[in-house]
Design a protein around this motif. Structure first.
Motif, PDB file in Angstrom:
ATOM      1  N   ASP A  32     -20.925  66.953  65.749  1.00  0.00           N
ATOM      2  CA  ASP A  32     -19.672  66.304  65.353  1.00  0.00           C
ATOM      3  C   ASP A  32     -19.580  66.054  63.852  1.00  0.00           C
ATOM      4  O   ASP A  32     -18.501  66.083  63.267  1.00  0.00           O
ATOM      5  CB  ASP A  32     -19.522  64.967  66.096  1.00  0.00           C
ATOM      6  N   GLU A  33     -20.721  65.747  63.244  1.00  0.00           N
ATOM      7  CA  GLU A  33     -20.714  65.508  61.795  1.00  0.00           C
ATOM      8  C   GLU A  33     -22.108  65.782  61.260  1.00  0.00           C
ATOM      9  O   GLU A  33     -23.098  65.739  61.995  1.00  0.00           O
ATOM     10  CB  GLU A  33     -20.312  64.066  61.479  1.00  0.00           C
ATOM     11  N   LYS A  69     -16.223  66.483  57.644  1.00  0.00           N
ATOM     12  CA  LYS A  69     -17.247  66.063  58.600  1.00  0.00           C
ATOM     13  C   LYS A  69     -18.635  66.005  57.973  1.00  0.00           C
ATOM     14  O   LYS A  69     -19.630  66.101  58.670  1.00  0.00           O
ATOM     15  CB  LYS A  69     -17.284  67.045  59.774  1.00  0.00           C
TER      16      LYS A  69
END
Length: 191
Positions: A32-33, A69
């Motif tokens: 996700d990041e 991100k």
């Protein structure tokens, strides 16, 4: 649970290769990041020629300030040095119980993983996302349940190459983000 990729490095200095890896992991995998974790000192690397850690942190921040991100972390600045990945992970795990941390590393690092402190614990408790490196074969790791080999684009740019180019007064446009070049020039770094 948010999946956070930890990309450890000296970032001495940060360059396009690092940023492409971070961007690929954040956008083309299930991570996700990505956190760029600036290491004050790598236990397996020579300290000579290493720029001030706060300058390296600032360059990483400048390089990623517009990235969606990708974040920069100075977590290892607060831990005993030299920092061992396993200790940093243990600390992060306690500090952020709601996150799943995965390790992002190059094939070259994976090839020498058995030299790392408590590497068996790393493999048991964490997922490793690997980016390819020219000429590094990973046959022994191919089917390991903790290891994901990614198709990250390869680039043979290194911080060593960048430092050498700066010493020789070569133009490094596009190899390093403009705002990082401005910062290095303002401090006459690596010259």
């Amino acid at each position: 649970m948010a999946k956070t990729g930890l990309f450890f490095g000296s970032f001495n200095p940060v360059h396009a290769g690092h940023l492409i890896i971070a961007s690929y992991m954040a956008n083309f995998t299930d991570i996700d990041e990505v956190w760029l974790v600036v290491s004050p000192q790598n236990p397996l690397k020579d300290k000579k020629g290493l720029a001030n850690m706060y300058d390296r942190l600032e360059m990483a921040r400048l390089a990623t300030e517009l990235a969606e991100k990708i974040t920069v972390s100075d977590i290892e600045f607060k831990l005993p040095q030299p920092s061992y990945t396993i200790d940093t992970l243990t600390y992060l795990h306690e500090k952020y119980p709601g996150r799943e941390f995965v390790l992002i590393m190059g094939a070259d690092n994976l090839a020498s993983l058995k030299k790392w402190k408590n590497y068996e614990v790393l493999l048991k408790n964490y997922q490793l996302y690997i980016y390819p490196r020219p000429g590094i074969l990973l046959d022994e790791w191919e089917n390991h349940p903790s290891i994901t080999l990614t198709a990250t684009p390869q680039m043979e740019i290194s911080s060593t190459f960048i430092r050498k180019a700066l010493k020789e007064n070569k133009n490094i446009q596009f190899l390093v983000p403009d705002q990082v070049i401005v910062f290095m020039d303002s401090k006459n770094m690596y010259r």
